[in-house]
Scaffold this motif. Structure first.
Motif, PDB file in Angstrom:
ATOM      1  N   UNK A 278      48.798  46.234  22.902  1.00 24.01           N
ATOM      2  CA  UNK A 278      49.652  46.823  21.752  1.00 24.01           C
ATOM      3  C   UNK A 278      50.200  45.573  21.176  1.00 24.01           C
ATOM      4  N   UNK A 279      50.401  44.583  22.081  1.00 26.10           N
ATOM      5  CA  UNK A 279      50.962  43.415  21.432  1.00 26.10           C
ATOM      6  C   UNK A 279      50.407  42.719  20.408  1.00 26.10           C
ATOM      7  N   UNK A 280      51.182  42.241  19.442  1.00 23.11           N
ATOM      8  CA  UNK A 280      50.304  41.874  18.057  1.00 23.11           C
ATOM      9  C   UNK A 280      51.288  40.645  17.323  1.00 23.11           C
ATOM     10  N   UNK A 281      50.772  40.080  16.545  1.00 26.47           N
ATOM     11  CA  UNK A 281      51.667  39.394  15.747  1.00 26.47           C
ATOM     12  C   UNK A 281      52.418  39.982  14.873  1.00 26.47           C
ATOM     13  N   UNK A 282      53.696  39.444  14.557  1.00 26.92           N
ATOM     14  CA  UNK A 282      54.820  39.997  13.898  1.00 26.92           C
ATOM     15  C   UNK A 282      54.314  39.826  12.380  1.00 26.92           C
ATOM     16  N   UNK A 283      54.567  40.900  11.575  1.00 26.41           N
ATOM     17  CA  UNK A 283      54.333  40.798  10.227  1.00 26.41           C
ATOM     18  C   UNK A 283      54.628  39.487   9.575  1.00 26.41           C
ATOM     19  N   UNK A 284      56.110  38.931  10.027  1.00 32.95           N
ATOM     20  CA  UNK A 284      56.695  37.720   9.398  1.00 32.95           C
ATOM     21  C   UNK A 284      56.686  36.877  10.508  1.00 32.95           C
ATOM     22  N   UNK A 285      56.467  35.542  10.127  1.00 35.56           N
ATOM     23  CA  UNK A 285      56.555  34.427  11.289  1.00 35.56           C
ATOM     24  C   UNK A 285      57.954  34.373  11.880  1.00 35.56           C
TER      25      UNK A 285
ATOM     26  N   UNK B 145      63.694  41.642  31.789  1.00 33.58           N
ATOM     27  CA  UNK B 145      64.051  40.408  32.327  1.00 33.58           C
ATOM     28  C   UNK B 145      63.634  39.153  31.404  1.00 33.58           C
ATOM     29  N   UNK B 146      64.489  38.116  31.187  1.00 35.03           N
ATOM     30  CA  UNK B 146      64.250  37.007  30.315  1.00 35.03           C
ATOM     31  C   UNK B 146      63.753  35.810  31.041  1.00 35.03           C
ATOM     32  N   UNK B 147      62.336  35.730  31.219  1.00 32.34           N
ATOM     33  CA  UNK B 147      61.898  34.647  31.952  1.00 32.34           C
ATOM     34  C   UNK B 147      62.118  33.177  31.252  1.00 32.34           C
ATOM     35  N   UNK B 148      61.997  32.019  31.987  1.00 33.90           N
ATOM     36  CA  UNK B 148      62.310  30.890  31.329  1.00 33.90           C
ATOM     37  C   UNK B 148      61.273  30.625  29.991  1.00 33.90           C
ATOM     38  N   UNK B 149      60.006  31.211  29.934  1.00 29.62           N
ATOM     39  CA  UNK B 149      59.358  30.826  28.855  1.00 29.62           C
ATOM     40  C   UNK B 149      59.863  31.406  27.363  1.00 29.62           C
ATOM     41  N   UNK B 150      60.529  32.568  27.536  1.00 28.38           N
ATOM     42  CA  UNK B 150      60.868  33.299  26.512  1.00 28.38           C
ATOM     43  C   UNK B 150      62.348  32.870  25.840  1.00 28.38           C
ATOM     44  N   UNK B 151      62.673  32.889  24.510  1.00 27.12           N
ATOM     45  CA  UNK B 151      63.923  32.369  23.992  1.00 27.12           C
ATOM     46  C   UNK B 151      64.524  33.595  23.462  1.00 27.12           C
ATOM     47  N   UNK B 152      64.045  34.531  23.012  1.00 30.78           N
ATOM     48  CA  UNK B 152      64.701  35.751  22.706  1.00 30.78           C
ATOM     49  C   UNK B 152      63.562  36.940  22.599  1.00 30.78           C
ATOM     50  N   UNK B 153      64.552  38.166  22.821  1.00 28.79           N
ATOM     51  CA  UNK B 153      63.801  39.519  22.742  1.00 28.79           C
ATOM     52  C   UNK B 153      64.535  40.226  21.747  1.00 28.79           C
ATOM     53  N   UNK B 154      64.132  40.719  20.637  1.00 31.81           N
ATOM     54  CA  UNK B 154      64.931  41.252  19.629  1.00 31.81           C
ATOM     55  C   UNK B 154      64.243  42.648  19.153  1.00 31.81           C
ATOM     56  N   UNK B 155      65.162  43.687  19.216  1.00 28.37           N
ATOM     57  CA  UNK B 155      64.483  44.918  18.581  1.00 28.37           C
ATOM     58  C   UNK B 155      64.853  44.877  17.042  1.00 28.37           C
ATOM     59  N   UNK B 156      63.721  45.310  16.240  1.00 30.54           N
ATOM     60  CA  UNK B 156      63.758  45.610  14.898  1.00 30.54           C
ATOM     61  C   UNK B 156      63.076  47.011  14.650  1.00 30.54           C
ATOM     62  N   UNK B 157      63.841  47.687  14.362  1.00 31.93           N
ATOM     63  CA  UNK B 157      63.397  49.135  14.036  1.00 31.93           C
ATOM     64  C   UNK B 157      62.609  49.636  15.468  1.00 31.93           C
ATOM     65  N   UNK B 158      61.491  50.239  15.198  1.00 32.39           N
ATOM     66  CA  UNK B 158      60.835  50.673  16.320  1.00 32.39           C
ATOM     67  C   UNK B 158      59.962  49.578  16.782  1.00 32.39           C
ATOM     68  N   UNK B 159      60.443  48.296  16.691  1.00 35.47           N
ATOM     69  CA  UNK B 159      59.571  47.154  17.195  1.00 35.47           C
ATOM     70  C   UNK B 159      60.202  46.300  18.240  1.00 35.47           C
ATOM     71  N   UNK B 160      59.518  45.528  19.029  1.00 29.76           N
ATOM     72  CA  UNK B 160      60.403  44.771  19.908  1.00 29.76           C
ATOM     73  C   UNK B 160      59.560  43.249  19.855  1.00 29.76           C
ATOM     74  N   UNK B 161      60.682  42.386  19.084  1.00 25.96           N
ATOM     75  CA  UNK B 161      59.998  40.877  19.051  1.00 25.96           C
ATOM     76  C   UNK B 161      60.375  40.179  19.861  1.00 25.96           C
TER      77      UNK B 161
END
Ligand code: ARG
Length: 560
Positions: A23-30, A62-78
């Motif tokens: 399911x993981x894809x590229x977000x519509x906007x960079x 969990x936020x491992x060191x390679x990730x800088x942010x995990x943000x919800x946006x509507x029904x998406x998780x970025x």
């Protein structure tokens, strides 16, 4: 670096990591991040609301060191990957894989037959053949890069009464030396003359049919003349193929299937599919005109040979897919004969695919094929090269090897133009537009690539082992390495859609991003470490552009 995999591992039961991976894809906007997880199907299964689920994930994962942010946006998780992590892994991978960056072995063991260019003997090789030739050749390289075994076929148009007519015309008015000298142009003039004379004297047509029969029966004189026409034509087109970097594995044309049509007609008749209609043999089809396979006079047709060819290809190459890169004018033809094979009960009919494309016209009037007046592809290339030479001489009077470079620019510009738009679009060719150095053109991307080469030359040694990304962790830098990471996906997408333009547009975008960086950040300025990082980035940009060019068949001069 498979970040999708790494991200999917953050999820626990009852969520399925494999499902999340796919399911993981590229977000519509960079700016939203590097990966987006649509939570809709996951929420449905869990009996939750997708918006709430995305929010819950963002709070609990969990936020491992390679990730800088995990943000919800509507029904998406970025998800956003940490800049230094992303820069280092992408550029590192490009250094490691070099010219193979973007390749894969997903197609291993699978043959893709590609029928492209497929010229007609004794007919001029004109601008109308540009798209089939360069789209087919690009698909050939793209599939090869993905590990498939591509098989390039030039399905020559070398069968039909017109060749009897050509022999008649040659015997009446032909001149051997003239044909040797002027090649297909002279042959085509004979053909045109035949038609105008036949308007006055109908018996000429019978003579033409008679000679065609003789070719079919293997009459030595007629076959010899015909083979000579073929040789003249192929010598001429091969020169153009060479300029375009186009190759084939087979030149089996329509006449090759001369003795392979009868068994197919036999099978069709056994299966009760062949019907008689006014003395002709046809297969009736739902929702389209019947497919005519044998005329009342016993002559077979283009479709008959295509069906025989499809069987031969399946038997000989056991293809995974068989692609036909042919103009959309032939849509019905392909639909019809694919359907006939399906009706015969062969499930591989679904693997036959018509890769249709639009028309090229010239800015100064559409191409005219009547009266033998056509714009030869070779002449288009010559003119593009000539104009390129003029442009680079003005821009850079001291340039060495100017002729060679002009050839790369002129030919590259024409290929780039042909591969820049979605296949099905009708396009208008203009020398000035395709040769401009700014805009979405071949010369623009080549120029950017040459800029990279010259920076790398001036910048001296660079070493990925000493890579510290801090000097490129700015907005312009990120916009480059995050885009460089997409190349492998773009190659796949180009193959899935059979659209080389995915790659053309992608490398154009990379060039634009790099030029922004170049304007904002002096590359050969700063500390040793900073310069090294910027040079490594420049190397990666150059590498990816060239890898893209290689797939399209465009050469990259180091200077221009
Ligand atoms: N020679 C044909 C033409 O000029 C194109 C052949 C395309 N390939 C095929 N298998 N029908 O229209």
């Amino acid at each position: 670096m498979d970040y999708r995999k790494k991200i999917s591992l953050l999820f626990e039961e009852p969520f399925d990591r494999k499902e999340i991976y796919s399911l993981l894809a590229r977000p519509k906007e960079e700016k939203m991040g590097d990966f987006a997880l649509p939570c809709f199907t996951l929420a449905k299964k869990a009996g939750e609301n997708p918006v709430a689920l995305a929010k819950k994930f963002s709070e609990t994962l969990e936020r491992p060191s390679f990730i800088s942010s995990i943000e919800p946006a509507g029904g998406f998780l970025n998800f956003k990957i940490k800049d230094e992590e992303l820069a280092t892994s992408v550029i590192g991978e490009i250094f490691e894989k070099g010219e193979n960056y973007g390749s894969s072995d997903e197609g291993k063991g699978r043959v893709i037959c590609i029928d492209y260019s497929s010229i007609n003997i004794a007919k001029p090789f004109h601008i109308g053949h540009l798209l089939t030739t360069v789209i087919g050749a690009a698909l050939y390289r793209i599939y090869g890069f993905l590990g498939y075994k591509p098989y390039g076929i030039n399905h020559l148009g070398d069968y039909g009464t017109q060749f009897g007519k050509m022999i008649s015309a040659y015997k009446r008015w032909g001149n051997k030396d003239d044909i040797e000298k002027r090649g297909v142009t002279a042959l085509n003039e004979l053909y045109v003359r035949f038609h105008s004379e036949a308007e006055k004297d109908e018996s000429l047509n019978d003579e033409g049919r008679h000679y065609f029969k003789l070719i079919e029966q293997g009459d030595s004189e007629c076959v010899k003349i015909f083979e000579w026409f073929k040789k003249i034509t192929l010598e001429e087109v091969n020169k153009v193929y060479e300029r375009l970097g186009v190759k084939f594995d087979s030149y089996n044309g329509e006449s090759f299937y001369n003795d392979k049509m009868e068994p197919v007609l036999e099978e069709l008749s056994q299966k009760g599919l062949l019907k008689e209609s006014d003395g002709a043999q046809v297969v009736e089809l739902d929702g389209m005109p019947p497919c005519l396979l044998k005329k009342a006079d016993g002559a077979t047709l283009y479709a008959t040979r295509d069906i025989a060819a499809a069987f031969y290809r399946k038997k000989t190459y056991d293809f995974y897919k068989c692609l036909y890169v042919v103009a959309y004018q032939q849509n019905l033809h392909f639909k019809q004969f694919f359907k006939v094979i399906e009706l015969m009960g062969y499930d591989w009919a679904k693997d036959l695919q018509h890769i249709a494309f639009g028309m090229v016209s010239l800015e100064d009037g559409t191409l005219s094929t009547r009266k033998g007046k056509v714009v030869l592809l070779d002449e288009v290339l010559n003119k593009a090269v000539e104009k390129s030479l003029k442009i680079i001489t003005e821009k850079n009077p001291d340039l060495k090897d100017r002729e060679k470079i002009a050839e790369m620019i002129g030919v590259g510009a024409v290929i780039f133009f042909a591969l820049f738009n979605g296949r099905i679009k009708d396009i208008v060719f203009s020398y000035d537009k395709v040769l401009t150095f700014d805009g979405e053109t071949g010369p623009y991307v080549q120029y950017t690539c040459a800029r990279c080469s010259s920076i790398l030359e001036k910048g001296g040694k660079y070493d990925f082992k000493k890579f510290n990304p801090s000097a490129i962790l700015n907005q312009e830098g990120r916009s480059i390495y995050s885009a460089l990471a997409l190349f492998p996906e773009k190659v796949k997408e180009a193959a899935e859609k059979n659209e080389p333009c995915v790659i053309t547009r992608y490398i154009t975008d990379i060039a634009q991003r790099f030029n922004k960086f170049y304007i904002e950040h002096k590359i050969i300025e700063g500390s040793k470490e900073e310069i090294n990082a910027k040079l490594c980035l420049t190397y990666a940009v150059r590498r990816v552009i060239i890898n893209g060019f290689n797939l399209l068949g465009i050469k990259a001069p180091d200077r221009m």
